[in-house]
Design an enzyme around this catalytic site. Sequence first.
Site, mmCIF file in Angstrom:
data_model
loop_
_atom_site.group_PDB
_atom_site.id
_atom_site.type_symbol
_atom_site.label_atom_id
_atom_site.label_comp_id
_atom_site.label_asym_id
_atom_site.label_seq_id
_atom_site.Cartn_x
_atom_site.Cartn_y
_atom_site.Cartn_z
ATOM 1 N N CYS A 62 18.381 33.664 48.775
ATOM 2 C CA CYS A 62 18.097 35.078 48.466
ATOM 3 C C CYS A 62 17.544 35.213 47.059
ATOM 4 O O CYS A 62 18.076 34.629 46.109
ATOM 5 C CB CYS A 62 19.369 35.908 48.614
ATOM 6 N N CYS A 105 23.013 39.527 41.958
ATOM 7 C CA CYS A 105 23.731 40.378 42.900
ATOM 8 C C CYS A 105 25.167 39.899 43.061
ATOM 9 O O CYS A 105 25.424 38.704 43.255
ATOM 10 C CB CYS A 105 23.021 40.377 44.254
ATOM 11 N N CYS A 122 27.137 37.760 46.521
ATOM 12 C CA CYS A 122 27.334 36.321 46.762
ATOM 13 C C CYS A 122 27.592 35.608 45.439
ATOM 14 O O CYS A 122 27.071 36.010 44.400
ATOM 15 C CB CYS A 122 26.097 35.703 47.429
ATOM 16 N N CYS A 132 18.611 40.586 52.185
ATOM 17 C CA CYS A 132 20.026 40.253 52.135
ATOM 18 C C CYS A 132 20.311 39.204 53.189
ATOM 19 O O CYS A 132 19.971 39.386 54.363
ATOM 20 C CB CYS A 132 20.902 41.487 52.372
ATOM 21 N N GLN A 173 37.411 42.944 60.974
ATOM 22 C CA GLN A 173 37.088 41.624 60.439
ATOM 23 C C GLN A 173 35.594 41.598 60.112
ATOM 24 O O GLN A 173 34.786 42.214 60.790
ATOM 25 C CB GLN A 173 37.449 40.535 61.439
ATOM 26 N N PHE A 225 51.489 44.597 61.111
ATOM 27 C CA PHE A 225 50.301 45.037 60.380
ATOM 28 C C PHE A 225 49.103 44.935 61.336
ATOM 29 O O PHE A 225 48.092 44.307 61.026
ATOM 30 C CB PHE A 225 50.064 44.206 59.119
ATOM 31 N N GLU A 260 52.232 49.288 62.700
ATOM 32 C CA GLU A 260 51.215 49.596 61.687
ATOM 33 C C GLU A 260 51.623 50.875 60.970
ATOM 34 O O GLU A 260 52.149 51.813 61.588
ATOM 35 C CB GLU A 260 49.845 49.770 62.364
ATOM 36 N N CYS A 275 44.169 37.081 54.249
ATOM 37 C CA CYS A 275 42.890 37.200 53.548
ATOM 38 C C CYS A 275 43.040 36.825 52.076
ATOM 39 O O CYS A 275 42.153 37.116 51.269
ATOM 40 C CB CYS A 275 42.334 38.619 53.683
#
Length: 401
Positions: A52, A58, A61, A136, A240, A267, A287, A359
Amino acid sequence: MTDTETDLIVRIAAKGDGVTVHGRHIPLSAPGDRIAPDGAILRGPHHVDPPCRHFPACGGCELQHVDEASFSDFVTARVIGALAGQGVKADTVLPPHISPPRTRRRASLRASRQGRKVVIGFAEAGSHALIDLSMCEILDPRLFALLEPLRGLCGTILPDRRAAHVRMSLTDQGIDLLLEGVKVEGLAADEALSAFAQDHALARLTIDEGDGPQTRWEPEPVTVSFGGVPVAFPPFAFLQATPDGEAALVGTVRDALPAQGAVADLFCGLGTFALALGEVRPVYAAEAARDLVLSLKSAANRARRRFVADHRDLFRRPLTPAELDRFAAIVIDPPRAGAREQVMQIAGSAVPLVAYVSCNPASFARDAAHLVGGGYRLESVRPVGQFRWSTHVELVGIFRR
């Protein structure tokens, strides 16, 4: 120049810098590079040209300059290193799953207007300045294609010298677009919104002028499907990041579950795991976000699943061992901070299997230490790089008693 006059990059640190044999951190270097005495990077075999033109300015990334092998190694090392820091070791480290380029189906960008010019993109690394995206390599092409027409729309509804959030998600019906911080005044602005939504076949257009989101366009109820079950999708609800990344996470969990027995999904969000895993077994899903629970409960009822959706704050009121011991397995997918309160209860339970989706390798490792201390064994861990060329890493850890 001899090897003794240079410093070799041997790994990539958690924030993306290359690290030399002597512990120096060098931005934008790759394993195998050498650092000359004047600081110049002498490219090694794993240093590649970024795909890119906006890299590295940017902030979308951070690692486009490393090859596929080095990025995969980095994703795995993030998980193993976090576990080692807590004194935990997995019996098996599965090969990482890396999402392909141009597959991100959910994005939060910013738009800024300076006179007649509207800039839309990610912020520069370490700055509030925006990169006006002309290409992108991470966004799904359907999302990227909307940016140029959005510049025209924002010229009508974005006040001068003001910024707005542009939040996009790919749903069953197409692009769900949420614009925050804009100002819709007058008939011309109203007509421009309707025309934009219709011309670009949006699934939904929602505007937030500062007093809450208002849907301006939704030809049919917007849904996202999990396990073949469509679920009503609130504007820019959690998904996701990529479909293939989701499939890798769900597949890893499914492969570990016992053939029979009820499962608890803690969750659970909109039901990414609960619906995908509940085709052949009873599922309890908990949740704290009320709108997500209502969407999930309605979807499960329509699909006639054996399903209980519980509106429950697991930080303030975690499931106790007595409640947990009813289940053959626990799936837990907490926010980035982890779930210490709930994990401590799981550690005191007799549940034979826990599939922990994370995550954040650091918070996962802390929670993993509590589970291991409670008698669980970390049987396997699978790193997942949904956020390609980013330092953001996800994973699935399988714990057994």
